[in-house]
Design an enzyme around this catalytic site. Structure first.
Site, PDB file in Angstrom:
ATOM      1  N   LYS A 190       8.519 -33.789 -22.572  1.00 20.34           N
ATOM      2  CA  LYS A 190       7.305 -34.006 -21.756  1.00 20.34           C
ATOM      3  C   LYS A 190       6.169 -33.082 -22.177  1.00 20.34           C
ATOM      4  O   LYS A 190       5.015 -33.479 -22.255  1.00 20.34           O
ATOM      5  CB  LYS A 190       7.621 -33.760 -20.258  1.00 20.34           C
ATOM      6  CG  LYS A 190       8.699 -34.670 -19.704  1.00 20.34           C
ATOM      7  CD  LYS A 190       9.095 -34.301 -18.296  1.00 20.34           C
ATOM      8  CE  LYS A 190       9.832 -32.982 -18.165  1.00 20.34           C
ATOM      9  NZ  LYS A 190      11.182 -32.935 -18.762  1.00 20.34           N
ATOM     10  N   ASP A 208      14.088 -32.304 -20.161  1.00 20.16           N
ATOM     11  CA  ASP A 208      13.964 -31.926 -21.579  1.00 20.16           C
ATOM     12  C   ASP A 208      13.718 -33.114 -22.506  1.00 20.16           C
ATOM     13  O   ASP A 208      14.128 -33.098 -23.673  1.00 20.16           O
ATOM     14  CB  ASP A 208      15.232 -31.170 -22.051  1.00 20.16           C
ATOM     15  CG  ASP A 208      15.443 -29.901 -21.259  1.00 20.16           C
ATOM     16  OD1 ASP A 208      14.446 -29.321 -20.804  1.00 20.16           O
ATOM     17  OD2 ASP A 208      16.612 -29.500 -21.092  1.00 20.16           O
ATOM     18  N   GLN A 245      11.458 -31.541 -14.934  1.00 26.10           N
ATOM     19  CA  GLN A 245      12.819 -32.063 -14.818  1.00 26.10           C
ATOM     20  C   GLN A 245      12.803 -33.558 -15.192  1.00 26.10           C
ATOM     21  O   GLN A 245      12.007 -33.945 -16.028  1.00 26.10           O
ATOM     22  CB  GLN A 245      13.409 -31.837 -13.410  1.00 26.10           C
ATOM     23  CG  GLN A 245      13.700 -30.376 -13.089  1.00 26.10           C
ATOM     24  CD  GLN A 245      12.484 -29.570 -12.707  1.00 26.10           C
ATOM     25  OE1 GLN A 245      11.750 -29.923 -11.802  1.00 26.10           O
ATOM     26  NE2 GLN A 245      12.261 -28.464 -13.389  1.00 26.10           N
ATOM     27  N   GLY A 252      11.045 -25.950 -18.625  1.00 32.78           N
ATOM     28  CA  GLY A 252      10.714 -25.284 -19.887  1.00 32.78           C
ATOM     29  C   GLY A 252      10.111 -26.341 -20.781  1.00 32.78           C
ATOM     30  O   GLY A 252      10.819 -27.202 -21.296  1.00 32.78           O
ATOM     31  N   HIS A 253       8.803 -26.334 -20.903  1.00 36.58           N
ATOM     32  CA  HIS A 253       8.101 -27.365 -21.674  1.00 36.58           C
ATOM     33  C   HIS A 253       7.593 -26.769 -22.977  1.00 36.58           C
ATOM     34  O   HIS A 253       6.756 -25.868 -22.972  1.00 36.58           O
ATOM     35  CB  HIS A 253       6.953 -27.956 -20.844  1.00 36.58           C
ATOM     36  CG  HIS A 253       7.428 -28.689 -19.623  1.00 36.58           C
ATOM     37  ND1 HIS A 253       6.592 -29.325 -18.752  1.00 36.58           N
ATOM     38  CD2 HIS A 253       8.679 -28.895 -19.147  1.00 36.58           C
ATOM     39  CE1 HIS A 253       7.305 -29.889 -17.800  1.00 36.58           C
ATOM     40  NE2 HIS A 253       8.579 -29.631 -18.006  1.00 36.58           N
TER      41      HIS A 253
HETATM   42  P1  GDP Z   1      10.470 -30.908 -21.861  1.00 39.13           P
HETATM   43  O1  GDP Z   1      11.141 -30.010 -20.901  1.00 39.13           O
HETATM   44  O2  GDP Z   1      10.604 -32.348 -21.477  1.00 39.13           O
HETATM   45  O3  GDP Z   1       9.049 -30.544 -22.149  1.00 39.13           O
HETATM   46  O4  GDP Z   1      11.275 -30.761 -23.234  1.00 39.13           O
HETATM   47  P2  GDP Z   1      11.741 -29.373 -23.926  1.00 39.13           P
HETATM   48  O5  GDP Z   1      10.557 -28.720 -24.493  1.00 39.13           O
HETATM   49  O6  GDP Z   1      12.602 -28.597 -22.997  1.00 39.13           O
HETATM   50  O7  GDP Z   1      12.712 -29.922 -25.033  1.00 39.13           O
HETATM   51  C1  GDP Z   1      12.285 -30.819 -26.012  1.00 39.13           C
HETATM   52  C2  GDP Z   1      12.537 -30.194 -27.399  1.00 39.13           C
HETATM   53  O8  GDP Z   1      12.412 -31.191 -28.389  1.00 39.13           O
HETATM   54  C3  GDP Z   1      11.538 -29.124 -27.773  1.00 39.13           C
HETATM   55  O9  GDP Z   1      12.166 -28.183 -28.575  1.00 39.13           O
HETATM   56  C4  GDP Z   1      10.481 -29.892 -28.551  1.00 39.13           C
HETATM   57  O10 GDP Z   1       9.777 -29.077 -29.474  1.00 39.13           O
HETATM   58  C5  GDP Z   1      11.322 -30.898 -29.268  1.00 39.13           C
HETATM   59  N1  GDP Z   1      10.702 -32.208 -29.519  1.00 39.13           N
HETATM   60  C6  GDP Z   1       9.839 -32.910 -28.744  1.00 39.13           C
HETATM   61  N2  GDP Z   1       9.591 -34.114 -29.277  1.00 39.13           N
HETATM   62  C7  GDP Z   1      10.317 -34.186 -30.408  1.00 39.13           C
HETATM   63  C8  GDP Z   1      10.514 -35.201 -31.407  1.00 39.13           C
HETATM   64  O11 GDP Z   1       9.984 -36.310 -31.342  1.00 39.13           O
HETATM   65  N3  GDP Z   1      11.360 -34.900 -32.429  1.00 39.13           N
HETATM   66  C9  GDP Z   1      11.991 -33.696 -32.542  1.00 39.13           C
HETATM   67  N4  GDP Z   1      12.812 -33.494 -33.564  1.00 39.13           N
HETATM   68  N5  GDP Z   1      11.831 -32.727 -31.622  1.00 39.13           N
HETATM   69  C10 GDP Z   1      11.021 -32.974 -30.578  1.00 39.13           C
HETATM   70  P1  IMO Z   2      12.325 -29.531 -17.783  1.00 41.42           P
HETATM   71  O1  IMO Z   2      11.056 -29.651 -16.983  1.00 41.42           O
HETATM   72  C1  IMO Z   2      16.653 -29.838 -17.815  1.00 41.42           C
HETATM   73  C2  IMO Z   2      18.765 -28.674 -14.170  1.00 41.42           C
HETATM   74  C3  IMO Z   2      19.631 -27.431 -14.247  1.00 41.42           C
HETATM   75  C4  IMO Z   2      20.699 -27.811 -13.225  1.00 41.42           C
HETATM   76  C5  IMO Z   2      19.894 -28.541 -12.155  1.00 41.42           C
HETATM   77  C6  IMO Z   2      19.474 -27.672 -10.981  1.00 41.42           C
HETATM   78  O2  IMO Z   2      12.279 -28.530 -18.863  1.00 41.42           O
HETATM   79  O3  IMO Z   2      12.798 -30.872 -18.219  1.00 41.42           O
HETATM   80  P2  IMO Z   2      17.622 -25.771 -10.671  1.00 41.42           P
HETATM   81  O4  IMO Z   2      17.428 -24.473 -11.380  1.00 41.42           O
HETATM   82  O5  IMO Z   2      16.476 -26.712 -10.763  1.00 41.42           O
HETATM   83  O6  IMO Z   2      18.091 -25.607  -9.254  1.00 41.42           O
HETATM   84  O7  IMO Z   2      18.859 -26.463 -11.445  1.00 41.42           O
HETATM   85  O8  IMO Z   2      18.742 -29.041 -12.804  1.00 41.42           O
HETATM   86  N1  IMO Z   2      17.349 -28.467 -14.590  1.00 41.42           N
HETATM   87  C7  IMO Z   2      16.857 -28.900 -15.742  1.00 41.42           C
HETATM   88  N2  IMO Z   2      17.450 -29.519 -16.782  1.00 41.42           N
HETATM   89  N3  IMO Z   2      15.323 -29.630 -17.830  1.00 41.42           N
HETATM   90  C8  IMO Z   2      14.703 -29.043 -16.785  1.00 41.42           C
HETATM   91  O9  IMO Z   2      13.366 -28.926 -16.713  1.00 41.42           O
HETATM   92  C9  IMO Z   2      15.484 -28.605 -15.697  1.00 41.42           C
HETATM   93  N4  IMO Z   2      15.196 -27.974 -14.534  1.00 41.42           N
HETATM   94  C10 IMO Z   2      16.357 -27.905 -13.864  1.00 41.42           C
HETATM   95  O10 IMO Z   2      20.160 -27.251 -15.532  1.00 41.42           O
HETATM   96  O11 IMO Z   2      21.592 -28.729 -13.796  1.00 41.42           O
HETATM   97 MG    MG Z   3      12.584 -28.493 -20.875  1.00 47.77          MG
END
Ligand code: GDP
Ligand code: IMO
Ligand code: MG
Length: 429
Positions: A17, A14, A226, A41-42
């Protein structure tokens, strides 16, 4: 820049990316996911629309780009089709725009049930998985009872494999966990073949495609899911995911030679602080008001599961480790704006363990649990960094923060992200 770039998570997932891959995708011909599944979840925000991508690479919203799901991933056809429907308005025809490896392993409904049963049996020691069936699907793959997309072309062969896999899953549910599966194998069989008809035109030999693309000098962007600290081999085992989510998974996950893939530039994405969802060690975790403030300011709730994320200060011991094992050429620091309202910012440069300061991330969980972060305290910037576009507008305290990160990780910070929108970033190198 070389013609291929890897963008991957440096922490526990998270890191942002999806946003970074989406904004960089305009310069690339291919965007490639190579491990994980719908546990990812991107988030990609374009204008007033927000997309949560789980299986489809984050380049899908750009016209004229080829997005690839390689065999290193595990894919639920049901979730893939659901996700395709969510972006259908923008994409139109997926042919030529989305490709799925013929070698990719499938996630079936019994994998999801087994994920839940396994977690339940672990009780207090549960991993806190996303319950998407990821672990059990990779177990099937390595136990050689998995089913690949390639196997669906021969319905009788698929039928036999499915029956065997289903019987095994049923036995595990009943004999190990004392629960019934409550699934109908015939339904799974016919549903899968029906969904396969939708997916069939997208199936390709993606190893060959990528090899050709790289040799022809086309531009390829690899999108990690991840994060490094969740890597099955190098992460905080057993509190990890079931794939190589560091750069170590690139070659095996894509079927591209390590020599060829080794020519890529590698950028690690790191938040300006740390979050983690699920259980497991987190040395800089803040269980106080400051932690809550990070959660509130950063809106730290899971994209896939909605769970509140655990929060803490930036951990440069973990980041140093991630920079090393991924061979990072640069760091992209996201969510800098979330720190705007903090008077003081802390970063951990080492861990104190039994009177000694350690700088290398340990494998032993019993050591990690006793590690106390050694913090360096930095002055906050007391200004909004949101949406900064010019280097000259970056506050001097932010430069000091960057210098500390670079010094401790021996890796240049190349970009800052200062908001969730596609346009909110600034190159600093
Ligand atoms: P990912 O899994 O690495 O793609 O990240 P996620 O989408 O799960 O979580 C990142 C969250 O931070 C999302 O809600 C994005 O919209 C938000 N986000 C990404 N970059 C920034 C930033 O520079 N500032 C803020 N405030 N939010 C951001
Ligand atoms: P993105 O790509 C954050 C974590 C789960 C749990 C562990 C194992 O959005 O960054 P799984 O379902 O993979 O067997 O769970 O890994 N986990 C993540 N945490 N971002 C993710 O993906 C994750 N994908 C799995 O919360 O701790
Ligand atoms: Mg994510």
């Amino acid at each position: 820049m070389k013609n291929s770039l890897v963008v991957l998570g440096s922490q526990w997932g998270d890191e942002g990316k999806g946003k970074i891959v989406d904004l960089l995708a305009s310069d690339y011909d291919y965007v490639v996911r190579y491990q994980g599944g719908s546990n990812a979840g991107h988030t990609v925000i374009v204008g007033d629309k927000k997309y949560a991508l789980h299986l489809i690479p984050s380049g899908i919203l750009h016209e004229g780009k080829k997005n690839i799901i390689t065999h290193g991933m595990v894919v639920s056809l049901e979730e893939l089709i659901k996700e395709m429907n969510k972006v259908k308005d923008i994409v139109g025809n997926f042919e030529g725009r989305l490709f799925i490896s013929d070698r990719v392993h499938l996630v079936f409904p019994y994998h999801k049930i087994l994920d839940g049963l396994n977690e339940k049996a672990k009780g207090k020691k549960k991993v806190g998985t996303t319950l998407k069936g990821i672990g059990p699907a990779y177990v099937s793959k390595y136990a050689r009872t998995g089913i690949r997309i390639a196997d669906l072309f021969d319905p009788q062969y698929f039928r036999d494999r499915l029956q065997q896999a289903f019987n095994e899953a049923k036995n595990i549910a009943e004999k190990v966990y004392n629960e019934s599966l409550n699934l109908d194998v015939n339904k799974i069989y016919f549903d899968t073949l029906k969904m396969f008809e939708t997916i069939k035109p997208l199936v390709a030999d993606t190893s060959l495609m990528l090899d050709k693309a790289l040799r022809n000098g086309e531009k390829v962007l690899f999108e990690g899911a991840q994060g490094t600290m969740l890597d099955i081999d190098m992460g905080t085992y057993p509190y990890v995911t079931s794939s190589n989510s560091s750069a170590l998974g690139l070659s095996s996950g894509t079927g591209v030679s390590p020599k060829l893939i080794g020519q890529s530039t590698v950028y690690g994405v790191s938040k300006a602080y740390v979050t983690r969802v699920g259980a497991g060690p987190f040395p800089t975790e803040l269980l106080n008001e400051e932690g809550q403030k990070l959660r509130d300011e950063g809106f730290e709730y899971g994209t896939t599961t909605g769970r509140p994320r655990r929060t803490g200060w930036l951990d440069l011991v973990a980041l140093r480790f991630a920079a090393r094992i991924n061979g990072m050429d640069g760091l992209i620091i996201t969510k800098l704006d979330v720190l705007d309202k903090f008077d003081e910012i802390k970063v951990a440069t080492g861990y104190k363990y039994e009177g000694e300061v350690i700088r290398d991330f340990p494998a032993r969980l019993d050591i990690l649990e006793k590690c106390k972060p050694v913090y360096k305290t930095l002055k906050g910037w007391d200004k909004s960094t949101k949406g900064i576009k010019k280097k000259e507008d970056i506050p001097k305290e932010v430069w000091n923060f960057i210098d500390t990160i670079e010094e401790e990780t021996q890796t240049p910070v190349v970009m800052l992200s200062t908001g969730p929108e596609r346009t909110e970033y600034v190159w600093v190198k």
